[in-house]
Motif scaffolding. Structure first.
Motif, PDB file in Angstrom:
ATOM      1  N   THR A  35      15.398  27.995  -7.616  1.00 31.84           N
ATOM      2  CA  THR A  35      16.145  28.627  -7.161  1.00 31.84           C
ATOM      3  C   THR A  35      15.893  29.339  -5.747  1.00 31.84           C
ATOM      4  N   LYS A  36      14.342  29.492  -5.731  1.00 27.83           N
ATOM      5  CA  LYS A  36      13.723  30.258  -4.708  1.00 27.83           C
ATOM      6  C   LYS A  36      12.436  29.913  -4.497  1.00 27.83           C
ATOM      7  N   GLY A  37      11.888  29.489  -3.546  1.00 30.19           N
ATOM      8  CA  GLY A  37      10.627  29.295  -3.592  1.00 30.19           C
ATOM      9  C   GLY A  37       9.813  27.846  -3.455  1.00 30.19           C
ATOM     10  N   CYS A  38       8.865  27.532  -4.062  1.00 33.70           N
ATOM     11  CA  CYS A  38       8.283  26.222  -3.930  1.00 33.70           C
ATOM     12  C   CYS A  38       7.074  26.007  -5.076  1.00 33.70           C
ATOM     13  N   LEU A  39       7.296  24.877  -5.582  1.00 30.52           N
ATOM     14  CA  LEU A  39       6.139  24.694  -6.613  1.00 30.52           C
ATOM     15  C   LEU A  39       5.404  23.355  -6.192  1.00 30.52           C
ATOM     16  N   ARG A  40       4.184  23.088  -6.548  1.00 34.54           N
ATOM     17  CA  ARG A  40       3.633  21.608  -6.315  1.00 34.54           C
ATOM     18  C   ARG A  40       3.029  21.308  -7.471  1.00 34.54           C
ATOM     19  N   THR A  41       3.366  19.905  -7.713  1.00 33.02           N
ATOM     20  CA  THR A  41       2.764  19.380  -8.816  1.00 33.02           C
ATOM     21  C   THR A  41       1.529  18.384  -8.521  1.00 33.02           C
ATOM     22  N   PHE A  42       0.271  18.507  -8.991  1.00 33.36           N
ATOM     23  CA  PHE A  42      -0.806  18.030  -8.598  1.00 33.36           C
ATOM     24  C   PHE A  42      -1.955  17.664  -9.626  1.00 33.36           C
ATOM     25  N   SER A  43      -2.684  16.781  -9.203  1.00 32.94           N
ATOM     26  CA  SER A  43      -3.933  16.506 -10.178  1.00 32.94           C
ATOM     27  C   SER A  43      -5.306  16.828  -9.384  1.00 32.94           C
ATOM     28  N   THR A  44      -6.302  17.229 -10.220  1.00 29.95           N
ATOM     29  CA  THR A  44      -7.480  17.621  -9.776  1.00 29.95           C
ATOM     30  C   THR A  44      -8.689  16.611 -10.213  1.00 29.95           C
ATOM     31  N   GLN A  45      -9.444  15.998  -9.312  1.00 32.57           N
ATOM     32  CA  GLN A  45     -10.508  15.424  -9.680  1.00 32.57           C
ATOM     33  C   GLN A  45     -11.692  16.142 -10.102  1.00 32.57           C
ATOM     34  N   GLU A  46     -12.666  15.508 -10.513  1.00 34.47           N
ATOM     35  CA  GLU A  46     -13.671  16.392 -11.085  1.00 34.47           C
ATOM     36  C   GLU A  46     -14.616  17.001 -10.273  1.00 34.47           C
ATOM     37  N   LEU A  53       1.281  15.564  -5.784  1.00 35.75           N
ATOM     38  CA  LEU A  53       2.144  14.163  -6.174  1.00 35.75           C
ATOM     39  C   LEU A  53       3.630  14.509  -5.543  1.00 35.75           C
ATOM     40  N   THR A  54       3.926  15.785  -5.927  1.00 39.14           N
ATOM     41  CA  THR A  54       5.010  16.109  -5.249  1.00 39.14           C
ATOM     42  C   THR A  54       5.426  17.870  -5.029  1.00 39.14           C
ATOM     43  N   PHE A  55       6.393  17.925  -4.150  1.00 35.74           N
ATOM     44  CA  PHE A  55       6.906  19.439  -3.918  1.00 35.74           C
ATOM     45  C   PHE A  55       7.956  19.807  -4.443  1.00 35.74           C
ATOM     46  N   LEU A  81       3.507  27.673  -4.665  1.00 35.54           N
ATOM     47  CA  LEU A  81       2.978  27.914  -3.356  1.00 35.54           C
ATOM     48  C   LEU A  81       3.612  28.948  -2.755  1.00 35.54           C
ATOM     49  N   GLU A  82       4.651  29.451  -3.277  1.00 36.51           N
ATOM     50  CA  GLU A  82       5.385  30.633  -2.680  1.00 36.51           C
ATOM     51  C   GLU A  82       5.694  31.568  -4.014  1.00 36.51           C
ATOM     52  N   ASP A  83       6.200  32.507  -3.934  1.00 42.15           N
ATOM     53  CA  ASP A  83       6.746  33.442  -4.853  1.00 42.15           C
ATOM     54  C   ASP A  83       8.097  32.461  -5.381  1.00 42.15           C
ATOM     55  N   THR A  84       8.215  32.252  -6.457  1.00 43.22           N
ATOM     56  CA  THR A  84       9.115  31.355  -6.976  1.00 43.22           C
ATOM     57  C   THR A  84       9.903  31.836  -7.904  1.00 43.22           C
ATOM     58  N   GLU A  85      11.442  31.590  -7.968  1.00 41.18           N
ATOM     59  CA  GLU A  85      12.128  31.985  -9.261  1.00 41.18           C
ATOM     60  C   GLU A  85      13.033  30.826  -9.517  1.00 41.18           C
ATOM     61  N   MET A  86      12.806  30.668 -10.912  1.00 43.37           N
ATOM     62  CA  MET A  86      13.475  29.167 -11.527  1.00 43.37           C
ATOM     63  C   MET A  86      14.243  29.629 -12.684  1.00 43.37           C
ATOM     64  N   LEU A  87      15.125  28.710 -13.146  1.00 45.28           N
ATOM     65  CA  LEU A  87      15.837  28.576 -14.236  1.00 45.28           C
ATOM     66  C   LEU A  87      15.185  27.464 -14.861  1.00 45.28           C
ATOM     67  N   GLY A 144      11.981  21.273   6.752  1.00 41.88           N
ATOM     68  CA  GLY A 144      11.703  22.745   6.824  1.00 41.88           C
ATOM     69  C   GLY A 144      10.442  23.200   6.229  1.00 41.88           C
ATOM     70  N   LEU A 145      10.136  22.364   5.072  1.00 42.34           N
ATOM     71  CA  LEU A 145       8.933  22.842   4.251  1.00 42.34           C
ATOM     72  C   LEU A 145       7.833  22.844   5.135  1.00 42.34           C
ATOM     73  N   GLU A 146       7.422  21.914   6.260  1.00 39.14           N
ATOM     74  CA  GLU A 146       6.281  22.377   6.924  1.00 39.14           C
ATOM     75  C   GLU A 146       6.023  23.502   7.593  1.00 39.14           C
ATOM     76  N   LYS A 147       7.112  24.112   7.698  1.00 40.73           N
ATOM     77  CA  LYS A 147       7.023  25.709   8.310  1.00 40.73           C
ATOM     78  C   LYS A 147       6.750  26.738   7.358  1.00 40.73           C
ATOM     79  N   ARG A 148       6.850  26.300   6.112  1.00 43.93           N
ATOM     80  CA  ARG A 148       6.520  27.322   5.019  1.00 43.93           C
ATOM     81  C   ARG A 148       5.573  27.139   3.976  1.00 43.93           C
ATOM     82  N   ILE A 149       4.839  26.114   3.906  1.00 46.35           N
ATOM     83  CA  ILE A 149       3.530  26.054   3.313  1.00 46.35           C
ATOM     84  C   ILE A 149       2.445  25.625   4.311  1.00 46.35           C
ATOM     85  N   ALA A 150       0.934  25.732   3.603  1.00 50.48           N
ATOM     86  CA  ALA A 150      -0.168  25.517   4.559  1.00 50.48           C
ATOM     87  C   ALA A 150      -0.463  24.082   4.756  1.00 50.48           C
TER      88      ALA A 150
END
Length: 172
Positions: A35-46, A53-55, A81-87, A144-150
Motif C-alpha cells: 500500500t506504500k513503499g517498495c519491495l524487491r524480490t531477489f536472489s543472491t549468488q554464493e 527479479l522484480t520490484f 527498499l523503502e519503509d513499506t506498508e502492506m496488507l 517514477g520508480l527510478e526517482k525513488r530507489i538507488a
C-alpha cells in the motif's frame, strides 16, 4: 459483504527500509499487497552478487509464488527498499476465502497467471532487448520508480553495471 469478509482476512504489516520480509530457503507463508513503499524480490549468488527479479511498489502483490503455493523453500528473498506498508494474507486464509467467496479464486488465479506472463516477458526481454530497450521497458513497467530507489538496484534488475546505467540515462 464479500469485500468486507476479504478485508477481514488481511493483516497490516510494515517493514522498515532494509528489512527482510522473506529469506531464501524459508517458506513463503504470506502474499503481500503493497500500500506504500517498495519491495524487491531477489536472489543472491554464493559470491554475494544479487540479481533482482522484480520490484513491488504500491498496488503490487509480492511473494515467492512457488514457495507460497507449494509450501516449498523459497528461491528468492524479499526486502524493503523503502519503509513499506502492506496488507498480507496467508495461504490458509486464501483457501478459506476460495471456499466462501468463489469469485476470489478466479481473482487470484488471474493474478498468478498475470505474474507468470510478466515473468515470461521478462525472460524474453533479457534475451532479445538491448540494455537501452530494457531500461525503457523498466520505466514503462515501473513509472517514477527510478526517482525513488538507488541506481544500483535498477542496474541489478537490468543486468548491467551502475556506470553503464548512468550512461544510458544520459542518452535518453
Amino acid at each position: 459483504m464479500e469485500e468486507e469478509y476479504f478485508l477481514s482476512l488481511l493483516e497490516y504489516k510494515n517493514i522498515k527500509r532494509g528489512g527482510l520480509l522473506l529469506e531464501a530457503g524459508r517458506i513463503s507463508k504470506v502474499l503481500s499487497f503493497v500500500t506504500k513503499g517498495c519491495l524487491r524480490t531477489f536472489s543472491t549468488q554464493e559470491n554475494g552478487i544479487e540479481h533482482i527479479l522484480t520490484f513491488a511498489p504500491e498496488n503490487w502483490w509480492c511473494s515467492d509464488t512457488l514457495s507460497f503455493n507449494t509450501n516449498a523453500a523459497a528461491n528468492y528473498s524479499i526486502d524493503a527498499l523503502e519503509d513499506t506498508e502492506m496488507l498480507q494474507i496467508t495461504r490458509d486464509k486464501i483457501e478459506v476465502l476460495y471456499e466462501k467467496v468463489p469469485k476470489f479464486e478466479r481473482f487470484f488465479r488471474i493474478l498468478f497467471q498475470n505474474g507468470f506472463i510478466m515473468q515470461q516477458q521478462r525472460i524474453s526481454s533479457e534475451l532479445e532487448l538491448t540494455a537501452h530497450q530494457k531500461y525503457l521497458k523498466f520505466e514503462q513497467l515501473y513509472p517514477g520508480l527510478e526517482k525513488r530507489i538507488a541506481q544500483n538496484y535498477i542496474a541489478s534488475y537490468l543486468g548491467i553495471t551502475p556506470v553503464f546505467l548512468s550512461m544510458l540515462r544520459k542518452r535518453k
